[in-house]
Design a protein around this motif. Structure first.
Motif, mmCIF file in Angstrom:
data_model
loop_
_atom_site.group_PDB
_atom_site.id
_atom_site.type_symbol
_atom_site.label_atom_id
_atom_site.label_comp_id
_atom_site.label_asym_id
_atom_site.label_seq_id
_atom_site.Cartn_x
_atom_site.Cartn_y
_atom_site.Cartn_z
ATOM 1 N N ARG A 5 0.846 -1.205 0.000
ATOM 2 C CA ARG A 5 0.000 0.000 0.000
ATOM 3 C C ARG A 5 0.876 1.247 0.000
ATOM 4 O O ARG A 5 0.596 2.236 -0.681
ATOM 5 C CB ARG A 5 -0.913 -0.007 1.228
ATOM 6 N N TYR A 6 1.976 1.168 0.777
ATOM 7 C CA TYR A 6 2.881 2.310 0.911
ATOM 8 C C TYR A 6 3.499 2.664 -0.439
ATOM 9 O O TYR A 6 3.483 3.824 -0.871
ATOM 10 C CB TYR A 6 3.962 1.921 1.916
ATOM 11 N N VAL A 7 4.023 1.655 -1.114
ATOM 12 C CA VAL A 7 4.724 1.944 -2.367
ATOM 13 C C VAL A 7 3.732 2.396 -3.438
ATOM 14 O O VAL A 7 4.052 3.239 -4.283
ATOM 15 C CB VAL A 7 5.584 0.741 -2.803
ATOM 16 N N ALA A 8 2.495 1.906 -3.368
ATOM 17 C CA ALA A 8 1.492 2.341 -4.355
ATOM 18 C C ALA A 8 1.237 3.838 -4.224
ATOM 19 O O ALA A 8 1.213 4.574 -5.214
ATOM 20 C CB ALA A 8 0.195 1.561 -4.159
ATOM 21 N N VAL A 9 1.071 4.307 -2.983
ATOM 22 C CA VAL A 9 0.828 5.745 -2.774
ATOM 23 C C VAL A 9 2.035 6.552 -3.247
ATOM 24 O O VAL A 9 1.895 7.577 -3.923
ATOM 25 C CB VAL A 9 0.538 6.035 -1.288
ATOM 26 N N HIS A 10 3.250 6.058 -2.918
ATOM 27 C CA HIS A 10 4.426 6.860 -3.266
ATOM 28 C C HIS A 10 4.718 6.855 -4.758
ATOM 29 O O HIS A 10 5.192 7.855 -5.292
ATOM 30 C CB HIS A 10 5.630 6.407 -2.440
ATOM 31 N N LEU A 11 4.436 5.724 -5.419
ATOM 32 C CA LEU A 11 4.632 5.727 -6.862
ATOM 33 C C LEU A 11 3.610 6.641 -7.529
ATOM 34 O O LEU A 11 3.942 7.374 -8.465
ATOM 35 C CB LEU A 11 4.555 4.305 -7.417
ATOM 36 N N ALA A 12 2.379 6.636 -7.024
ATOM 37 C CA ALA A 12 1.371 7.560 -7.565
ATOM 38 C C ALA A 12 1.836 9.004 -7.351
ATOM 39 O O ALA A 12 1.761 9.838 -8.270
ATOM 40 C CB ALA A 12 0.021 7.317 -6.901
ATOM 41 N N LEU A 51 -5.147 10.470 19.741
ATOM 42 C CA LEU A 51 -5.893 10.303 20.994
ATOM 43 C C LEU A 51 -6.684 9.002 20.997
ATOM 44 O O LEU A 51 -6.891 8.392 22.045
ATOM 45 C CB LEU A 51 -6.862 11.480 21.190
ATOM 46 N N LEU A 52 -7.137 8.568 19.811
ATOM 47 C CA LEU A 52 -7.971 7.367 19.741
ATOM 48 C C LEU A 52 -7.144 6.093 19.596
ATOM 49 O O LEU A 52 -7.673 4.997 19.698
ATOM 50 C CB LEU A 52 -8.931 7.474 18.545
ATOM 51 N N GLU A 53 -5.837 6.241 19.343
ATOM 52 C CA GLU A 53 -5.026 5.094 18.931
ATOM 53 C C GLU A 53 -4.533 4.282 20.118
ATOM 54 O O GLU A 53 -4.312 4.812 21.203
ATOM 55 C CB GLU A 53 -3.852 5.596 18.079
ATOM 56 N N ASN A 54 -4.330 3.005 19.881
ATOM 57 C CA ASN A 54 -3.876 2.080 20.919
ATOM 58 C C ASN A 54 -2.443 1.602 20.680
ATOM 59 O O ASN A 54 -1.699 1.370 21.623
ATOM 60 C CB ASN A 54 -4.830 0.875 20.965
ATOM 61 N N ASP A 55 -2.034 1.470 19.408
ATOM 62 C CA ASP A 55 -0.683 1.019 19.084
ATOM 63 C C ASP A 55 0.310 2.137 19.404
ATOM 64 O O ASP A 55 0.195 3.245 18.881
ATOM 65 C CB ASP A 55 -0.642 0.674 17.587
ATOM 66 N N MET A 56 1.317 1.824 20.268
ATOM 67 C CA MET A 56 2.187 2.918 20.742
ATOM 68 C C MET A 56 2.948 3.600 19.603
ATOM 69 O O MET A 56 3.143 4.810 19.614
ATOM 70 C CB MET A 56 3.171 2.406 21.796
ATOM 71 N N ARG A 57 3.356 2.827 18.608
ATOM 72 C CA ARG A 57 4.117 3.470 17.533
ATOM 73 C C ARG A 57 3.199 4.167 16.542
ATOM 74 O O ARG A 57 3.607 5.087 15.850
ATOM 75 C CB ARG A 57 5.025 2.458 16.840
ATOM 76 N N ARG A 58 1.935 3.720 16.463
ATOM 77 C CA ARG A 58 1.018 4.432 15.586
ATOM 78 C C ARG A 58 0.634 5.781 16.201
ATOM 79 O O ARG A 58 0.422 6.760 15.485
ATOM 80 C CB ARG A 58 -0.213 3.573 15.279
ATOM 81 N N ASP A 65 -0.367 4.077 8.528
ATOM 82 C CA ASP A 65 -0.606 2.699 8.109
ATOM 83 C C ASP A 65 0.705 1.921 8.052
ATOM 84 O O ASP A 65 0.818 0.815 8.586
ATOM 85 C CB ASP A 65 -1.296 2.709 6.728
ATOM 86 N N ALA A 66 1.727 2.536 7.437
ATOM 87 C CA ALA A 66 2.947 1.767 7.138
ATOM 88 C C ALA A 66 3.989 1.819 8.258
ATOM 89 O O ALA A 66 4.569 0.796 8.613
ATOM 90 C CB ALA A 66 3.551 2.272 5.829
ATOM 91 N N TYR A 67 4.256 3.012 8.788
ATOM 92 C CA TYR A 67 5.416 3.148 9.682
ATOM 93 C C TYR A 67 5.408 2.192 10.873
ATOM 94 O O TYR A 67 6.445 1.627 11.210
ATOM 95 C CB TYR A 67 5.556 4.597 10.159
#
Lengths: 560, 85
Positions: free
Chosen positions: A145-152, A256-263, A205-207
């Motif tokens: 998904r990441y590379v698709a956005v960046h190539l676009a 504020l809504l997120e649960n994943d620490m790195r997200r 999404d990606a990081y």
């Protein structure tokens, strides 16, 4: 053409690393960025490499204060990130990260749009490889998904650059106005990499899917390279003020809504880049200085925050706030370093964020932009809320998860300690950073009034956090973002379309088959041996008809 | 009673809270003694930054929760599409 290109030094290092093992590899990891940094600082200012390509004058190596500032922080990041990742078992990650960092340096030192584009695409390749090297199915899916956005984004940027070169007849990279299709396309291409709406979801999404060390690299280069090209290409483009403010609040609300620490930290990258984009939109010397300074300090404290999160991930293999907590018992160094990063991102006095972000706010004040200033002040309080307290509180404190992992090994510890030191050092003694900025700095961050107002904002934001703590309790949920469009809506629409297509085709085939049978039937009815056209006729009837014809002929003859 | 860490002792936590509230009050009181150089009319109110920080944070939390009502999904939501990859 005698000067060495720092980006190529780092990329050469990246290509060399796969052939090295053990200590030789460790030394190469640390020395490649260091050599590149030395080479960078030996360069004089000006267009150092000039190449004639087709009809255009290209400058693949051009140095001024702004490009040196960004190249410096990118190389510093590569060096300390390399130290942090020394124990990474993936042999792909650090070379990929160095290709990625080297390309970011290449963009920062590019004097023309063609070189910008080339390194821009190498960055997309390098960062995708960093994601891949995590080696999990989740990371692989996210990387697609990441590379698709960046190539676009790359295609849009390329169209813009081609149009701009066709319109102006030259390729040099300088300040533009978004007043033609080509320049708009360039601006959009830049903004996609900055994490601006509407495609911002690629970043959170990606990081967080990269490895414990991969996310540290990813956080630094793509968005800040975008900040650099916006600074150089579109200073004072007013639309950027509002794009930036949207990014700021988008980051806060989703974090504020997120649960994943790195997200959480990924959303706060969008938030922080929003401050820089707003500064670029304001466009005064103070604002541009502020955006550049904030990019510099942001790379350091965000990497520090993600290093502390990476240390926790490496030690516990858990990434959700709802499963963490109480880690200060056994990870004191990680806790302290993570907290220093959290204070710096919140712009607490005596940290790097305080001396850099305030310049953007000051620029809004100087320009009498009251609405912008009110947004920025609310956002400063919100940063403390979503990253400054939330991250350390839920990861290191809150309820005790019972986990007692030890602090990470030396290479990770020293990387964190060094960046924590820089966060404080730049906050206490900002002059060296101010000296690197593109314009002269006439700004004194430490006045009693500024310190008190900032403390009021932040501490009362902290109070709001603890008052509302019940509402902020983490739940094992995610929040839908625009990536829903290409993860669910798009595939669903394609499936529905395919189904409709199959059904229509089946229906059509049925109708055609019925028609074909009818025609065949009609044909055979008349042409079979006893059919109207094929059957043999008795001679008598033939004679009868001939006689009828002759009689008719006779009748007409008399009637005439 | 022995605690693993001094922060585990509720008494110490209460002391930290008290200290925090005192610092909060001090930052507002300091407004009486220090000229805060208000840049805009609205900033001239006493404790404007404190109130503004507090209220905007409440609003952001409420806003986020409201958005969450529509957009929150269990974190297994995307597992299905990952398997298709």
């Amino acid at each position: 053409m005698t000067s060495l290109h720092p980006a190529l030094i780092l990329i050469a290092g990246a290509l060399l690393l796969p052939f090295l093992r053990g200590n030789a590899r460790n030394i190469a990891v640390l020395s490649a960025p260091t050599f590149a940094l030395i080479a960078l600082w030996l360069l004089p200012e000006g267009k150092l490499w000039q190449v004639q390509w087709l009809d255009y004058q290209l400058a693949p190596l051009a140095v001024d204060k702004l490009s040196r500032l960004f190249a410096t922080i990118f190389l510093l990041m590569a060096a300390v990130g390399g130290l942090f990742a020394l124990r990474q078992t993936s042999k792909l990650e650090v070379p990929a990260a160095f290709l990625y960092a080297g390309s970011a340096v290449g963009v920062a030192l590019a004097g023309d749009l063609v070189t910008v584009f080339l390194f821009w695409e190498f960055m997309a390749v390098g960062s995708t490889l960093v994601l891949w090297s995590a080696g999990t199915p989740g990371a692989f899916a996210a990387s697609k998904r990441y590379v698709a956005v960046h190539l676009a984004g790359g295609v849009i940027l390329f169209a813009g650059i081609a149009g701009q070169i066709a319109a102006t007849g030259e390729a040099s990279f300088h300040a533009m106005k978004a007043d033609s299709i080509a320049t708009w396309l360039i601006l959009i291409g830049f903004l996609i990499n900055a994490g601006a709406p509407p495609l911002s979801a690629w970043l959170p999404d990606a990081y967080p899917e990269a490895s414990w060390s991969g996310t540290v690299f990813l956080s630094a280069f793509t968005t800040k390279t975008a900040v650099y090209v916006l600074l150089r290409g579109f200073p004072g483009a007013e639309i950027l003020i509002w794009v930036g403010i949207f990014m700021i609040f988008y980051g806060i609300v989703y974090a504020l809504l997120e649960n994943d620490m790195r997200r959480i930290l990924a959303y706060s990258i969008v938030n922080q880049v929003g401050f820089m984009v707003t500064g670029i939109g304001i466009g005064t010397e103070m604002a541009l200085n502020g955006a550049a300074a904030h990019a510099f300090s942001h790379i350091i404290y965000k990497a520090l925050l993600l290093m502390s999160a990476g240390a926790v991930l490496a030690a516990t293999n858990r990434r959700k706030c709802s499963e963490l907590g109480g880690l200060f018992h056994s990870m004191p160094i990680t806790t302290i370093c993570g907290t220093i990063g959290a204070l710096a991102i919140s712009s607490f006095p005596l940290t790097s964020g305080f001396v850099s972000k305030s310049m953007v706010t000051q620029a809004a004040i100087d320009g009498h932009l009251q609405a912008v200033w009110l947004f920025l002040a609310a956002a400063s309080a919100g940063v403390f809320l979503h990253a400054g307290i939330k991250f350390p509180w839920f990861v290191f404190f809150q309820k005790d998860s019972g986990l007692r992992p030890a602090d990470p090994p030396a290479s990770l510890r020293w990387a964190m300690i060094f960046f924590a030191f820089l966060c404080i050092a730049l906050g206490v003694y900002p002059e060296p950073l101010y000296a690197l900025l593109p314009y002269e700095v006439n700004y004194v961050p430490y006045t009693a009034a500024h310190i008190i107002t900032q403390l009021q904002l932040l501490l009362f934001s902290g109070l709001a956090f603890f008052v509302m703590l019940d509402y902020l309790k983490r739940t094992p949920t995610i929040t839908l973002d625009v990536d829903w469009l290409w993860r669910v809506a798009g595939p669903e629409a394609a499936k529905t379309f395919r189904l409709a297509l199959t059904e229509t085709r089946a229906g059509l085939a049925e109708i055609i088959e019925a028609r074909r049978l009818a025609i065949a039937d009609f044909l055979t009815r008349h042409r079979r041996p006893e059919g109207l056209l094929m059957r043999s006729w008795p001679t008598g009837s033939m004679a009868l008809w001939v006689m009828v014809l002759l009689l008719a002929n006779l009748a007409f003859f008399y009637l005439r | 009673m022995k605690y693993e860490h001094w922060l585990d002792n509720p008494l110490n936590v209460r002391k930290l809270w008290r200290g925090f509230l005192i610092v909060l009050a001090l930052t507002v009181i300091a407004g009486f003694f220090v000229d805060l150089h208000p840049h805009f009319e609205i900033e001239k109110w006493l404790g404007f930054n404190a109130a503004y920080g507090f209220i905007t944070c409440l609003l952001m939390i409420v806003g986020a929760k409201a958005l969450g009502l529509f957009l929150k999904k269990p974190d297994t939501y995307y597992r299905q599409d990952e398997r298709d990859d």
